[in-house]
Design a protein around this motif. Structure first.
Motif, PDB file in Angstrom:
ATOM      1  N   LEU A 263     -20.980 -17.748  14.144  1.00  0.00           N
ATOM      2  CA  LEU A 263     -21.838 -18.170  15.246  1.00  0.00           C
ATOM      3  C   LEU A 263     -22.649 -16.998  15.788  1.00  0.00           C
ATOM      4  N   GLY A 264     -23.600 -17.308  16.639  1.00  0.00           N
ATOM      5  CA  GLY A 264     -24.389 -16.302  17.337  1.00  0.00           C
ATOM      6  C   GLY A 264     -24.631 -16.755  18.766  1.00  0.00           C
ATOM      7  N   ASP A 265     -24.875 -15.809  19.657  1.00  0.00           N
ATOM      8  CA  ASP A 265     -25.041 -16.109  21.082  1.00  0.00           C
ATOM      9  C   ASP A 265     -26.486 -16.447  21.433  1.00  0.00           C
ATOM     10  N   VAL A 266     -26.630 -17.411  22.339  1.00  0.00           N
ATOM     11  CA  VAL A 266     -27.881 -17.639  23.058  1.00  0.00           C
ATOM     12  C   VAL A 266     -27.631 -17.093  24.463  1.00  0.00           C
ATOM     13  N   VAL A 267     -28.237 -15.940  24.770  1.00  0.00           N
ATOM     14  CA  VAL A 267     -27.891 -15.204  25.988  1.00  0.00           C
ATOM     15  C   VAL A 267     -28.685 -15.734  27.170  1.00  0.00           C
ATOM     16  N   GLY A 268     -27.952 -16.072  28.245  1.00  0.00           N
ATOM     17  CA  GLY A 268     -28.584 -16.528  29.473  1.00  0.00           C
ATOM     18  C   GLY A 268     -28.558 -15.456  30.544  1.00  0.00           C
ATOM     19  N   ASP A 269     -28.932 -15.821  31.752  1.00  0.00           N
ATOM     20  CA  ASP A 269     -29.021 -14.893  32.877  1.00  0.00           C
ATOM     21  C   ASP A 269     -28.231 -15.490  34.034  1.00  0.00           C
ATOM     22  N   MET A 270     -27.137 -14.821  34.408  1.00  0.00           N
ATOM     23  CA  MET A 270     -26.265 -15.346  35.455  1.00  0.00           C
ATOM     24  C   MET A 270     -27.007 -15.516  36.768  1.00  0.00           C
ATOM     25  N   TYR A 277     -24.156 -19.126  25.638  1.00  0.00           N
ATOM     26  CA  TYR A 277     -23.382 -20.033  24.790  1.00  0.00           C
ATOM     27  C   TYR A 277     -23.680 -19.708  23.332  1.00  0.00           C
ATOM     28  N   ALA A 278     -22.876 -20.272  22.435  1.00  0.00           N
ATOM     29  CA  ALA A 278     -22.972 -19.934  21.021  1.00  0.00           C
ATOM     30  C   ALA A 278     -23.453 -21.128  20.209  1.00  0.00           C
ATOM     31  N   VAL A 279     -24.181 -20.818  19.138  1.00  0.00           N
ATOM     32  CA  VAL A 279     -24.673 -21.845  18.210  1.00  0.00           C
ATOM     33  C   VAL A 279     -24.572 -21.300  16.792  1.00  0.00           C
ATOM     34  N   HIS A 280     -24.720 -22.190  15.814  1.00  0.00           N
ATOM     35  CA  HIS A 280     -24.777 -21.754  14.423  1.00  0.00           C
ATOM     36  C   HIS A 280     -26.138 -21.117  14.159  1.00  0.00           C
ATOM     37  N   VAL A 281     -26.104 -19.950  13.548  1.00  0.00           N
ATOM     38  CA  VAL A 281     -27.337 -19.195  13.293  1.00  0.00           C
ATOM     39  C   VAL A 281     -27.293 -18.643  11.873  1.00  0.00           C
ATOM     40  N   PRO A 282     -28.440 -18.228  11.342  1.00  0.00           N
ATOM     41  CA  PRO A 282     -28.453 -17.588  10.014  1.00  0.00           C
ATOM     42  C   PRO A 282     -27.634 -16.300  10.037  1.00  0.00           C
ATOM     43  N   PRO A 283     -27.158 -15.845   8.887  1.00  0.00           N
ATOM     44  CA  PRO A 283     -26.323 -14.634   8.819  1.00  0.00           C
ATOM     45  C   PRO A 283     -26.926 -13.431   9.533  1.00  0.00           C
ATOM     46  N   ALA A 284     -28.241 -13.275   9.498  1.00  0.00           N
ATOM     47  CA  ALA A 284     -28.869 -12.105  10.115  1.00  0.00           C
ATOM     48  C   ALA A 284     -28.706 -12.094  11.633  1.00  0.00           C
ATOM     49  N   LEU A 285     -28.472 -13.280  12.232  1.00  0.00           N
ATOM     50  CA  LEU A 285     -28.354 -13.380  13.685  1.00  0.00           C
ATOM     51  C   LEU A 285     -26.909 -13.506  14.151  1.00  0.00           C
ATOM     52  N   GLN A 286     -25.972 -13.515  13.219  1.00  0.00           N
ATOM     53  CA  GLN A 286     -24.563 -13.641  13.575  1.00  0.00           C
ATOM     54  C   GLN A 286     -24.029 -12.327  14.133  1.00  0.00           C
TER      55      GLN A 286
END
Length: 711
Positions: A263-270, A277-286
């Motif tokens: 997986l890879g993170d989709v980074v938010g701003d508190m 949160y995390a989603v499935h991403v290509p290997p380069a973004l893992q």
């Protein structure tokens, strides 16, 4: 590494047997609550200890294991004064009364105080633990790193008279919000037995988590995350009784827990209310680099006990070895584009070797029973924090410590308990010449590397403790205690942020903590009430401030004061129903500028309640409640953002449920539901930390179902 030999031994002894837990004795919960060992290094009645102590019994561990296998979660729910669960593999921010606790297994330190990576709580599977003892407030009885107190995991013992005995447990944990990819599996086991004078106990556990989802069904962010983590623990304890008084014991523990994910993170701003949160991403973004988490941490302990080494005196000798390697996540903050590094991944390595001799002498005088506990501790701790790519972030710190101590207890007329003790400790901390790293958060934010001249720093500290408790009337048993701790924890953080060319100019002085506590216990029929108020002060602390020029969080050492109070009510409503409720409040300031401490140390107020119902021998159920309060002490900065660990915390409520049913003589089924009402919330740490990636929501409704077989 020692893993191959001893994990093979564990598997060989246990065969294919995997178990959840072994009943190591037949003590009732009340009996367990009246015994404590780690406060004074010998067995004694809890009623004779003038301090706040929490004993987590094996039954409580069993009940919580059905809801959540993480020890952080268990400790947060039951221990007043311990900060709320972080919902992750890291206990950063989970302080005990505003300071760092020393985590131990059978008295052997597991924390890495020279470079505190906040992973010490996660060192042993709950299925290997007989009970947990939490001693609150600064203490030097076990040496460096216990500025907040002690969390001691007491492991199980063989309890059979000769025949093989054990359990096997199988369970699965999954999200009730969105099942997809969330189902995990856990298998655990224990066997124990005795052959003549030889006894043995082996526990083993293996767990694979699926993805963890929040209340909206999204996968939790990966930083210190538990999604797709693989955890294994092998624990062995072997004993030989030479006679009724002399015993030799060997124990080995192997623990690994790493996140292996695609997986890879989709980074938010508190500060915008956005979660990571995390989603499935290509290997380069893992996630780059090695899997994060403890990478095969090991402990070996040999212990010899003679109950009568000479007249009225018991001797305990123990020696231990430890090898720790905790791997952290890949971070772009460890970049150095000039040398071709887009980021980095650090490892805390620690090797400890220690030996201890403890004597316990009891003397009876007219109306007075005196106990003298004295001995010598020796420890060598070599800790460093390199990067996976070969760069050295924190140089090797070689600490050698020798300490002598005397602890006395005077029981006068069976009612008045007086305690007094002293510990004299000498520490040498050697660091060779080193060069600080050039680290770039961005092209405009880089640290300036320094050549730092190494040296050996000497610490000599004498610390004292006194206490008194009066037990003449069970309606009101008051106590008072004063204890000191000497703490040189997290020197590594100071070294890696050095801005001077000589280690002697870095502010690495030891911090002396003075801890004052007053409280009482009351027993009225079926109700037990406990209350304690405390205050601790220190000449030096370690907080952080953000350097906008370099983009690095730098330590700030300033005098601190921390204060708070705790209360507990234990009400046996009837033979079937029992309620335990706790409330704790803590606050703290840097006294130099009268500013409040951030959430790395100070947690919001916490209320817990645990209702246990056992209508029959075969059926029992538990409902637990956690309330975390508000803490909004800080103003937003000129840049429109909160600093470091100063974000505002808004309250939240969590309910958990567990139940078990004995449906056959050797079979038991169980179920646990975490976050029963699917509360949508950020944990206290996620709300307050402004560091990137910590803004992860709490776990949504998650179900555990399993079965246990006794043999």
């Amino acid at each position: 590494m020692l893993r191959t030999t001893f994990s093979a031994l564990a598997i060989a002894v246990s065969g294919a047997v995997v178990a959840d837990e072994v009943n190591t004795n037949n003590d009732t919960a009340l009996d367990m609550e009246r015994i404590v060992v780690s406060g004074s290094r010998v067995f004694e009645s809890i009623d004779e200890v003038p301090a706040s102590i929490t004993i987590i019994t094996q039954q409580q561990i069993q009940d919580h294991l059905k809801v959540n296998p993480e020890l952080q979660s268990l400790l947060s729910q039951i221990v007043p004064g311990l900060a709320p669960d972080t919902g992750s593999s890291s206990n950063s921010g989970q302080s005990l009364r505003g300071r760092a606790p020393l985590v131990m297994i059978d008295g052997v330190p597991q924390s890495t105080p020279l470079r505190n990576g906040s992973l010490g709580v996660k060192t042993l599977d709950p299925s290997a633990i007989a009970r947990i003892e939490v001693i609150k407030g600064a203490t030097s009885i076990y040496g460096n790193g216990a500025s907040g107190g002690i969390i001691n995991y007491i492991t199980k013992q063989a309890d059979t008279d000769g025949q093989l005995d054990g359990e096997i447990s199988l369970s699965s944990r999954f999200s009730a919000v969105k099942l997809e990819e969330s189902a995990g599996a856990r298998v655990s086991a224990a066997v124990n037995g005795r052959t003549g004078d030889f006894s043995y106990l082996v526990t083993a556990s293996y767990e694979e988590n699926g993805v963890q989802r929040d209340a909206e069904g999204d996968i939790l962010g990966l930083q210190y995350g538990l999604s797709d983590s693989v955890t294994e623990n092998y624990f062995t304890k072997l004993g030989y009784d030479f006679d009724e008084e002399k015993r030799l014991q060997f124990s080995y523990n192997f623990y690994s827990s790493q996140q292996k994910t695609d997986l890879g993170d989709v980074v938010g701003d508190m500060q915008k209310g956005e979660k990571t949160y995390a989603v499935h991403v290509p290997p380069a973004l893992q996630k780059q680099g090695k899997p994060q988490g403890p990478d095969g941490n090991e402990n070996i302990t040999v212990k010899y006990t003679d109950l009568e080494i000479f007249n009225n005196t018991q001797l305990t000798l123990d020696a231990y070895m430890q090898d720790i390697e905790n791997v952290f996540f890949f971070s772009t903050s460890l970049a150095n584009p000039e040398d071709g590094y887009s980021g980095g991944q650090s490892i805390i390595r620690s090797e400890k070797k220690g030996a201890r001799a403890t004597f316990n002498t009891v003397a009876d005088f007219d109306q007075v029973q005196a106990t003298f506990i004295y001995g010598i501790d020796a420890l060598r701790d070599i800790t460093s924090q390199p990067l996976v790519d070969g760069r050295m972030w924190v140089p090797e710190m070689d600490m050698k410590s020798v300490a002598g101590y005397l602890q006395t207890k005077w029981l006068v007329a069976d009612d008045l308990v007086l305690k007094a003790g002293v510990r004299k400790e000498s520490i040498d901390l050697a660091v060779d010449d080193y060069r600080t790293l050039k680290l770039c958060r961005s092209g405009q934010q880089c640290t300036t590397p320094f050549e730092v001249k190494g040296d050996t720093i000497d610490y000599d500290a004498t610390t004292y403790n006194v206490g008194v408790k009066y037990n003449a009337n069970e309606l009101f048993s008051p106590f008072f205690s004063y204890s000191q701790g000497s703490d040189i924890s997290d020197v590594g953080r100071l070294l890696r942020s050095a801005t001077v060319s000589d280690i002697g100019l870095i502010q690495t002085e030891a911090s002396i903590i003075d801890n004052y506590e007053v409280g009482f216990n009351s027993q009225l029929d079926d109700v037990r009430f406990e209350f304690a108020a405390y205050r601790s002060t220190s000449e030096l602390g370690t907080t952080n401030t953000f350097n906008s020029k370099t983009g690095i969080y730098e330590p700030v050492r300033a005098p601190q004061k921390i204060w708070g109070y705790e209360a507990l009510v234990d009400y046996k409503i009837n033979a079937e129903l029992n309620l335990v409720a706790t409330y704790s409040f803590v606050e703290g300031k840097n006294t130099k500028d009268n500013s409040y401490l951030g959430s790395r140390q100070i947690s919001p107020a916490k209320f817990t309640a645990n209702l246990n119902w056992q209508p029959s021998d075969a059926l029992s159920m538990s409902l637990s409640y956690l309330y975390v309060g508000n803490r909004k002490r800080f103003d937003i900065g000129e840049n429109g953002r909160y600093s470091v660990d100063q974000g505002p915390i808004t309250n939240y409520n969590i309910f958990n449920f567990s139940g078990k049913y004995q449906f056959a003589p050797n079979w038991q089924g169980f179920v646990g539901i975490e976050n029963l009402f699917n509360a949508d919330y950020f944990t206290a740490r996620a709300q307050s930390y402004t560091y990137g990636g910590y803004n992860v929501k709490g776990l949504g409704t998650t179900v555990t179902m399993g079965v246990t077989y006794d043999f």
